[in-house]
Design an enzyme around this catalytic site. Structure first.
Site, PDB file in Angstrom:
ATOM      1  N   LYS B  68       0.816  -1.110  -0.070  1.00 23.45           N
ATOM      2  CA  LYS B  68       0.050   0.049   0.013  1.00 23.45           C
ATOM      3  C   LYS B  68       0.945   1.333  -0.018  1.00 23.45           C
ATOM      4  CE  LYS B  68      -3.748  -2.266   2.342  1.00 23.45           C
ATOM      5  NZ  LYS B  68      -4.412  -2.601   3.752  1.00 23.45           N
ATOM      6  N   TYR B 245      -1.844  -1.332  11.385  1.00 26.09           N
ATOM      7  CA  TYR B 245      -3.193  -1.822  11.565  1.00 26.09           C
ATOM      8  C   TYR B 245      -3.688  -0.767  12.818  1.00 26.09           C
ATOM      9  CZ  TYR B 245      -2.197  -5.203   8.118  1.00 26.09           C
ATOM     10  OH  TYR B 245      -2.040  -5.808   6.737  1.00 26.09           O
ATOM     11  N   VAL B 263      -0.140  -8.666   6.162  1.00 23.90           N
ATOM     12  CA  VAL B 263      -0.563  -9.985   6.790  1.00 23.90           C
ATOM     13  C   VAL B 263       0.507 -11.269   6.513  1.00 23.90           C
ATOM     14  CG1 VAL B 263      -2.049 -10.776   5.003  1.00 23.90           C
ATOM     15  CG2 VAL B 263      -2.853 -11.104   7.325  1.00 23.90           C
TER      16      VAL B 263
END
Lengths: 309, 309, 309, 309
Positions: B68, B245, B263
């Site tokens: 990202k 997160y 992840v």
């Protein structure tokens, strides 16, 4: 017996028509926003076979959300109560009809009821058939029997228009697919669902279907059981608790008739053991219900004491 | 100069490894859940070109959410700050990374930041290119330059596996398409996004990319400006405010290093003006961050006083 | 005429009692959690004055949420429909009865309906009287008339216990005070509300009040109009759409009787134009309704075809 | 060394002042809405003891939300990190500063961070003292030491005005009391909290406190450790991640200085290891930050390269 004269009905309709100026036609579905907001038609279908009406009853409307009740009836007949309610809940909600929030917050994820979009999509998913084509034809066959009108079909143009723009419904479907509430191809389901919403009829047909529900599923003249009693009652219950979008509670207080509205301006009403009502008036109030249609039902309920409560 | 000895780093890694037993490998992406939870590797890349490492540095990880940051950098270079932030916000959120709720509640609908899935999808949508293929190749070309490693590519198997199961991301995309945040074909975007997430590298590559951000976008040896200063800073800012997160706030307090986790168990860290860090440890804590990786960063930060705050 | 024999009722009660083992007594109000979960009593009050019952009908229960219906009736009589519904909505909600979320999200802030705690507090706020004492006495006077039992009062101990621990209700009240939904002293309102919830009666009294609502507000024998017809109907409507917490929709489908439950294990039912029902069974299901009480109503509805739908 | 000339600062202030016309003074607290929206003052406090300023620096402002940082520092010193963060979280949130929603949704219920109202109330609850009076005096003593100004106090009128209208904060407190996050008398806590918010100072004092945080807690001249390093860093971290309401993320990108704003129009900035900034400008932007104050910080950051990132 109340409301057997077209003249009475016409007068009620004329009084209600003044409210159309305060509503507006749905604009989020391209094919709908060309409806004339002042057009209004209403029909009442009695068990003895007589039907009174007012307005231009030849006008057709697409069922839109009204179809949710019919798909629910068919899915319950296809799969049984236990199966259907393992996929969708029974409870009304104060959230908008197209909201996705509760799908995320509720554990496990499950649409709250069959009248919001998520729940309706989960219900349509359950209609049996080997193919989308077979499923839409089974639904049409069912609707035609309820209306006693073998010529009912869906409008290809409206279906296609809604298919193009149904991104929010796709979003709901993929969310439900993630949570195993539905497991078919999403495009297929949207294809089926947009055809279901585009089923067209006039207010006479709508009144007649309302009458079948009012009579617990029996065909008024032949007494054939078109819908099992328990299924017809479940449908009427959801019409009361969540049939009129986020105005269902107020409508229950003010009118007290099981009814389901659609964004096209249609309302189907079922006065238990008495008669069915079909209304078409495209101008909507801010909750998404036909503004003049709600007025007509309110006046009918007051005049003939139709409230269930 | 801190942390230039592999021996030091190895000792820190050994201390952190005991925590892997309290974590678990991501299981929601089939291709990831076969990783060995005890594998751990870490690398530190210094501006002078020296690199220290510990563990089996040949192990590759897929970037997943770490990508990202890289996609954001490229989209900012492709479209400019104003265009990007007209589609995605700047603000951290306490909601889960895959939540759809704020898209519905916020008026107008807009993903809160580029580090949650909705925002990342909106950012990847902005990567320029005539075709999906061209866009993924432009991203790969960019990533290879940042890492100084022309052999970097994505793992077809992981990409395909995630493409199959990305229903929640499809749900987010259709919601955003409904609200005109994105306007391309959703399947195309998911195809591109899952390839982006499946870009593979080892911890040495990751440390080197972290170093480029630490140096405000400059290639450490040639001093070539690979990323504009303003873009590199924006990326580091999001790494601090929402890179880990829903543990980003706690990580900022305890560690204070701009970092982004994925992840797959990877973490990329950028200590401003000092060095880059790449970590791979597949066992995750309950927030989705590499449990041993966070420990390593905590120990490094304490030992060498790396906190920005 | 259905259900006029105590023997029949006793058999239904015995069948329902086996479910008490799957429920549990409310523990969040100290004064309630000492109830015997196996105690069960039920009464049916007929318009002709006859009453059948089963179980230990001398047992008293505090009304708790059942009182919300009675306070609503009184507030509607005190203030009129328009005033009451300017402060509280008509719509059911899928949120928990004590939720505060919709108060924040809805613009303008307004409790969704009078059956959730926020709405009930807003309604109780509207009960007329110069002082809290006068207001509780007016409410008691009203309840005594409905039950035809001048000895009904509230339990000081339960009221005091709930007053001590009503922090969530205070939170709701201050939120509503901020938004000008209520404007009295919060402690006064909580004082009044906890007394209202602590009104005690047995299942015979409860059945008799249910009968008055079933008869559209008329005293069964004297035919005195204790509640205006429109008010009685509004109350029954809310009993259908939101009387059984977040199981109201399912209860409407399965039972179809206007009913209101309380956390003490009481349920008041009103079968329109037929009879009133009072049940007390302290073991609750996971939605907060008397687990055996719901079973009794389900069996009664099936056996005597009591569903409105 | 940057920004040591009053003339420079004055020019920046003049450029920023043109934006005051687009902002508006807070009106929800009666005592605040009489501030002149065009008044603007700014001070920069350097470690060597010199201080530059512009505008009418005698003007006093009440700290409002800026006090949240100071109360957090004291609570951390009083109770330790573990205790404090057992009651309040570390994570930024996209919800409004006064939102109650996450308290209901999060399990267990816990305010997301110390900068939103719920978290700040939970932190103030932790300030030690035998009585409210002792606690406010301990806080004042601490603030006076930080500012090096023994005459600092709170404004009785503002405190009283906010106490009268703090219904939303009472709502938050009772919600937290229900969930055992706080356990003192709510009125006492509101009494303390409104006094804390009403602490008054001018921009010179504010800049000086900002400097202490910039210097990791050390008194600039005496080098006395007024705040432990770890506490000062925690405070700066929260200033970055959630110091500027729901514009914190954008502010971090555009300015990159740890800062905390208040609804009175004050902003305290801490440029790590460099200087402290105090600004007062009552006209607020739509996020609740001083509109000219944000502009001043943006210009200072650009001109002197003050961003941490």
């Amino acid at each position: 017996m109340p409301c057997t004269s077209s003249e009475e009905l016409k007068q009620i309709m004329m009084q209600a028509r003044v409210y159309t100026q305060y509503g507006k036609v749905a604009d989020y579905i391209p094919a709908l926003n060309q409806a004339d907001p002042d057009n209004l038609s209403v029909a009442i279908s009695h068990p003895e076979g007589n039907c009174v009406s007012a307005g231009d009853v030849r006008m057709k409307l697409s069922l839109q959300s009204i179809s949710k009740v019919l798909a629910l009836a068919l899915a319950l007949m296809d799969r049984g109560e236990d199966h259907v309610f393992s996929k969708v809940g029974y409870e009304p909600t104060g959230d908008p009809f197209n909201s996705i929030i509760k799908l995320e917050i509720s554990k496990p994820s499950k649409p709250l009821n069959p009248m919001i979009n998520a729940g309706a999509l989960a219900v349509t998913h359950l209609i049996k058939g080997e193919s989308v084509q077979e499923r839409i034809e089974r639904l049409l066959y069912f609707v035609r029997k309820l209306a006693g009108n073998p010529s009912i079909s869906y409008c290809e143009e409206i279906a296609a228009s809604e298919f193009e723009t149904a991104h929010l419904n796709r979003s709901l479907c993929y969310f439900m697919k993630q949570h195993s509430i539905i497991n078919e191809d999403v495009e297929n389901l949207i294809y089926l669902y947009t055809k279901q919403c585009a089923i067209e009829m006039n207010c006479l047909d709508l009144a007649r279907i309302g009458l079948v529900f009012a009579l617990d599923g029996f065909e008024p003249l032949t007494k054939e059981q078109l819908i099992p009693v328990s299924v017809a009652r479940i449908c009427k219950t959801f019409m009361v608790t969540c049939g009129m979008y986020n105005a269902s509670g107020e409508f229950a207080v003010r009118v007290g008739i099981p009814a389901k509205s659609g964004v096209s301006g249609g309302i189907m009403g079922s006065v238990p053991n008495r008669f069915g009502i079909g209304i078409f008036g495209a101008a909507l109030d801010d909750k998404g219900n036909s503004i003049a249609g709600v007025k007509i039902l309110e006046m009918l309920s007051k005049k003939y004491d139709l409230s269930m409560f």
